[in-house]
Write a protein that holds these residues in place. Structure first.
Motif, PDB file in Angstrom:
ATOM      1  N   ALA A  24       0.825  -1.208   0.000  1.00 51.74           N
ATOM      2  CA  ALA A  24       0.000   0.000   0.000  1.00 51.74           C
ATOM      3  C   ALA A  24       0.860   1.259   0.000  1.00 51.74           C
ATOM      4  CB  ALA A  24      -0.918   0.004   1.217  1.00 51.74           C
ATOM      5  N   ALA A  25       2.065   1.189   0.527  1.00 51.82           N
ATOM      6  CA  ALA A  25       2.934   2.358   0.572  1.00 51.82           C
ATOM      7  C   ALA A  25       3.400   2.743  -0.820  1.00 51.82           C
ATOM      8  CB  ALA A  25       4.121   2.087   1.478  1.00 51.82           C
ATOM      9  N   ALA A  26       3.414   1.813  -1.757  1.00 47.99           N
ATOM     10  CA  ALA A  26       3.857   2.101  -3.111  1.00 47.99           C
ATOM     11  C   ALA A  26       2.746   2.736  -3.945  1.00 47.99           C
ATOM     12  CB  ALA A  26       4.330   0.820  -3.783  1.00 47.99           C
ATOM     13  N   THR A  27       1.517   2.694  -3.449  1.00 40.29           N
ATOM     14  CA  THR A  27       0.379   3.254  -4.165  1.00 40.29           C
ATOM     15  C   THR A  27       0.222   4.725  -3.812  1.00 40.29           C
ATOM     16  OG1 THR A  27      -0.712   1.128  -3.990  1.00 40.29           O
ATOM     17  CG2 THR A  27      -2.088   2.997  -4.578  1.00 40.29           C
ATOM     18  N   PRO A  28       0.235   5.628  -4.786  1.00 39.53           N
ATOM     19  CA  PRO A  28       0.046   7.047  -4.467  1.00 39.53           C
ATOM     20  C   PRO A  28      -1.341   7.283  -3.875  1.00 39.53           C
ATOM     21  CG  PRO A  28       0.558   6.738  -6.807  1.00 39.53           C
ATOM     22  CD  PRO A  28       0.439   5.390  -6.191  1.00 39.53           C
ATOM     23  N   GLN A  29      -1.406   8.154  -2.907  1.00 36.07           N
ATOM     24  CA  GLN A  29      -2.672   8.475  -2.266  1.00 36.07           C
ATOM     25  C   GLN A  29      -3.024   9.923  -2.554  1.00 36.07           C
ATOM     26  OE1 GLN A  29      -4.058   6.845   0.965  1.00 36.07           O
ATOM     27  NE2 GLN A  29      -3.108   4.899   0.574  1.00 36.07           N
ATOM     28  N   THR A  64       4.072   0.429  10.937  1.00 35.84           N
ATOM     29  CA  THR A  64       4.838   1.276  10.027  1.00 35.84           C
ATOM     30  C   THR A  64       3.879   2.306   9.453  1.00 35.84           C
ATOM     31  OG1 THR A  64       4.486  -0.226   8.155  1.00 35.84           O
ATOM     32  CG2 THR A  64       6.503  -0.522   9.430  1.00 35.84           C
ATOM     33  N   LEU A  65       4.356   3.529   9.328  1.00 35.85           N
ATOM     34  CA  LEU A  65       3.560   4.629   8.797  1.00 35.85           C
ATOM     35  C   LEU A  65       4.308   5.258   7.634  1.00 35.85           C
ATOM     36  CD1 LEU A  65       2.776   6.307  12.227  1.00 35.85           C
ATOM     37  CD2 LEU A  65       1.239   4.861  10.919  1.00 35.85           C
TER      38      LEU A  65
END
Length: 93
Positions: A24-29, A64-65
């Motif tokens: 999910a961290a690799a997906t731009p938000q 992790t955040l």
């Protein structure tokens, strides 16, 4: 007080946090939405307490955040480690 077990625990937690890069961290938000924390567990084997007793296995939960940023060598440059410890009694002065 022997601080080696605490240091080893901190290094283990830091290593585990840096190795876990959630998909999910690799997906731009969107700029106005917040990322959800990702949680996991790490097992520390043969953990030695300050009093000399040992635990065969210690399970630690961590979060992790955000997204890790890496420098040219691959080291994470924006990592922060926060530790929380509890004791069964207050230290005596």
């Amino acid at each position: 007080m022997n601080r080696r077990p605490i240091l080893a625990l901190a290094m283990t937690a830091l290593l585990a946090a840096t190795l876990v890069t959630p998909a999910a961290a690799a997906t731009p938000q969107a700029a106005n939405s917040q990322q959800k924390p990702n949680d996991a567990f790490v097992d520390v084997h043969d953990f030695v307490l300050d009093n000399g007793e040992s635990l065969a296995s210690l399970k630690l939960h961590y979060l992790t955040l955000g997204t890790p940023r890496r420098d040219a060598s691959g080291a994470i440059v924006n990592g922060v480690l926060l530790l929380h410890g509890t004791r069964d009694r207050l230290p005596t002065s």
